[in-house]
Design a protein around this motif. Structure first.
Motif, short mmCIF file in Angstrom:
data_model
loop_
_atom_site.label_atom_id
_atom_site.label_comp_id
_atom_site.label_asym_id
_atom_site.label_seq_id
_atom_site.Cartn_x
_atom_site.Cartn_y
_atom_site.Cartn_z
N PHE A 1 17.55 16.19 53.91
CA PHE A 1 16.93 14.58 53.68
C PHE A 1 17.44 13.95 53.18
O PHE A 1 18.57 14.51 52.27
CB PHE A 1 15.81 14.87 52.15
N GLU A 2 17.91 12.37 53.99
CA GLU A 2 18.57 11.51 53.24
C GLU A 2 17.95 10.93 51.80
O GLU A 2 17.33 9.81 52.13
CB GLU A 2 18.78 10.50 54.70
N VAL A 3 18.20 10.33 51.27
CA VAL A 3 17.45 10.10 49.99
C VAL A 3 18.40 8.41 50.04
O VAL A 3 19.45 8.91 49.89
CB VAL A 3 18.91 10.75 48.62
N THR A 4 17.26 7.99 49.96
CA THR A 4 17.92 6.53 49.42
C THR A 4 17.27 5.31 48.48
O THR A 4 18.00 4.32 48.34
CB THR A 4 17.07 5.36 50.94
N GLY A 5 17.19 6.17 47.18
CA GLY A 5 16.28 5.16 46.28
C GLY A 5 15.76 6.37 45.72
O GLY A 5 15.07 7.45 46.32
N HIS A 6 15.37 6.10 44.48
CA HIS A 6 14.36 6.85 43.45
C HIS A 6 14.55 6.12 42.54
O HIS A 6 15.28 5.16 41.67
CB HIS A 6 15.05 8.24 43.24
N LYS A 7 12.97 6.29 41.72
CA LYS A 7 13.13 6.41 40.64
C LYS A 7 12.54 6.93 39.86
O LYS A 7 11.22 8.05 40.58
CB LYS A 7 11.15 4.64 40.43
N PHE A 8 12.34 7.20 38.15
CA PHE A 8 12.43 8.73 37.32
C PHE A 8 11.72 7.80 36.35
O PHE A 8 12.49 7.25 36.01
CB PHE A 8 13.80 9.03 37.38
N GLU A 9 10.72 8.02 35.93
CA GLU A 9 10.18 7.57 34.55
C GLU A 9 9.39 8.66 34.41
O GLU A 9 8.70 8.75 34.46
CB GLU A 9 9.49 6.19 34.76
N VAL A 10 9.36 8.84 32.65
CA VAL A 10 8.89 9.25 31.65
C VAL A 10 7.68 8.97 31.25
O VAL A 10 7.73 8.08 30.26
CB VAL A 10 9.63 10.58 30.93
N TYR A 11 6.45 9.61 30.85
CA TYR A 11 4.92 8.67 29.60
C TYR A 11 4.89 9.94 28.88
O TYR A 11 4.88 11.30 29.17
CB TYR A 11 4.49 9.13 31.02
N GLY A 12 4.72 9.48 27.99
CA GLY A 12 4.41 10.62 26.47
C GLY A 12 3.91 9.20 25.42
O GLY A 12 3.55 8.51 25.86
N TYR A 13 4.10 9.72 24.47
CA TYR A 13 3.64 8.54 23.68
C TYR A 13 5.18 8.89 21.93
O TYR A 13 5.94 9.19 22.01
CB TYR A 13 2.57 8.99 22.68
N CYS A 14 5.39 6.94 21.69
CA CYS A 14 6.23 7.17 20.40
C CYS A 14 5.72 7.35 19.54
O CYS A 14 4.96 7.83 19.60
CB CYS A 14 6.80 6.11 21.21
N SER A 15 7.04 7.24 18.68
CA SER A 15 6.85 7.99 16.84
C SER A 15 6.26 7.25 16.77
O SER A 15 5.20 7.78 15.68
CB SER A 15 7.69 8.37 16.50
N SER A 16 5.36 5.92 16.86
CA SER A 16 5.00 5.54 15.83
C SER A 16 3.34 4.82 16.56
O SER A 16 2.90 5.50 15.56
CB SER A 16 5.31 3.66 16.77
N CYS A 17 3.09 5.46 18.31
CA CYS A 17 1.94 5.90 17.92
C CYS A 17 1.51 6.76 18.05
O CYS A 17 -0.10 6.70 17.38
CB CYS A 17 1.73 5.53 20.21
N THR A 18 2.32 8.05 17.98
CA THR A 18 1.83 9.56 17.37
C THR A 18 1.14 9.75 15.97
O THR A 18 0.06 9.85 15.73
CB THR A 18 2.92 10.19 17.85
N GLU A 19 2.48 8.63 15.13
CA GLU A 19 2.13 9.13 13.22
C GLU A 19 0.85 7.81 13.63
O GLU A 19 -0.23 7.92 12.65
CB GLU A 19 3.24 8.84 13.23
N GLY A 20 0.53 6.79 14.30
CA GLY A 20 -1.05 5.96 14.22
C GLY A 20 -1.97 6.91 14.14
O GLY A 20 -2.91 6.08 14.18
N ALA A 21 -1.73 7.41 15.09
CA ALA A 21 -3.69 8.38 15.88
C ALA A 21 -3.59 9.65 14.93
O ALA A 21 -4.31 10.11 15.31
CB ALA A 21 -2.82 8.85 17.24
N GLY A 22 -2.63 9.99 13.79
CA GLY A 22 -3.09 10.94 12.79
C GLY A 22 -2.36 12.13 13.44
O GLY A 22 -2.52 13.14 12.92
N ALA A 23 -2.00 12.16 14.48
CA ALA A 23 -0.88 13.25 15.07
C ALA A 23 -0.05 13.73 14.71
O ALA A 23 0.55 13.21 13.60
CB ALA A 23 -0.97 13.20 16.48
#
Length: 142
Positions: A120-142
């Motif tokens: 397999f010849e790789v010609t490009g890629h995109k890698f993103e990790v999704y989740g919640y930042c500490s501000s949003c986690t704290e604001g949600a009361g988690a």
């Protein structure tokens, strides 16, 4: 990327300087997160109440094409942010709530390249990790 660099690049490529374009770029300079076209439109409407969604989206597409902005998709909607000013290879952690990003220097492609059986010849890629930042986690009361 910053506003002045983006405006210089537009000028070099023969595009007109407009107040709307400058304000659009300023919106991205003020935010360290991905923004939807609707969010950009809302920000512009203070000074340009008659600006159309088409105008905003057309300019966002131009900025993406010129690598002024980078794009991702969150919840089925394209979102934009200033292209990173760093030239080294990296990826991002992206908060699903507020859209803030954090740079990650590690790359999973190193493992894939080391374990690729050459079929397999790789010609490009995109890698993103999704989740919640500490501000949003704290604001949600988690």
């Amino acid at each position: 990327m910053n506003v002045n660099q983006a405006l210089s690049l537009l000028k070099e490529e023969g595009y007109k300087f407009t107040g709307k374009r400058e304000q659009m770029l300023s919106v991205f300079a003020e935010e360290s997160r991905y923004l939807s076209a609707k969010e950009v439109l809302t920000a512009l409407q203070t000074n340009y109440p008659n600006v159309s969604f088409d105008t905003v989206y057309r300019n966002l597409s131009l900025f993406e094409e010129m690598e002024i902005l980078e794009v991702t998709e969150l919840d089925g909607e394209r979102r934009f942010r200033f292209h990173c000013s760093t030239n080294h290879h990296h990826h991002h952690l992206i908060c699903l709530d507020c859209g803030k990003t954090k740079q990650v220097d590690a790359c999973p492609m190193e493992w894939i390249s080391d374990n690729n059986d050459e079929e397999f010849e790789v010609t490009g890629h995109k890698f993103e990790v999704y989740g919640y930042c500490s501000s949003c986690t704290e604001g949600a009361g988690a």
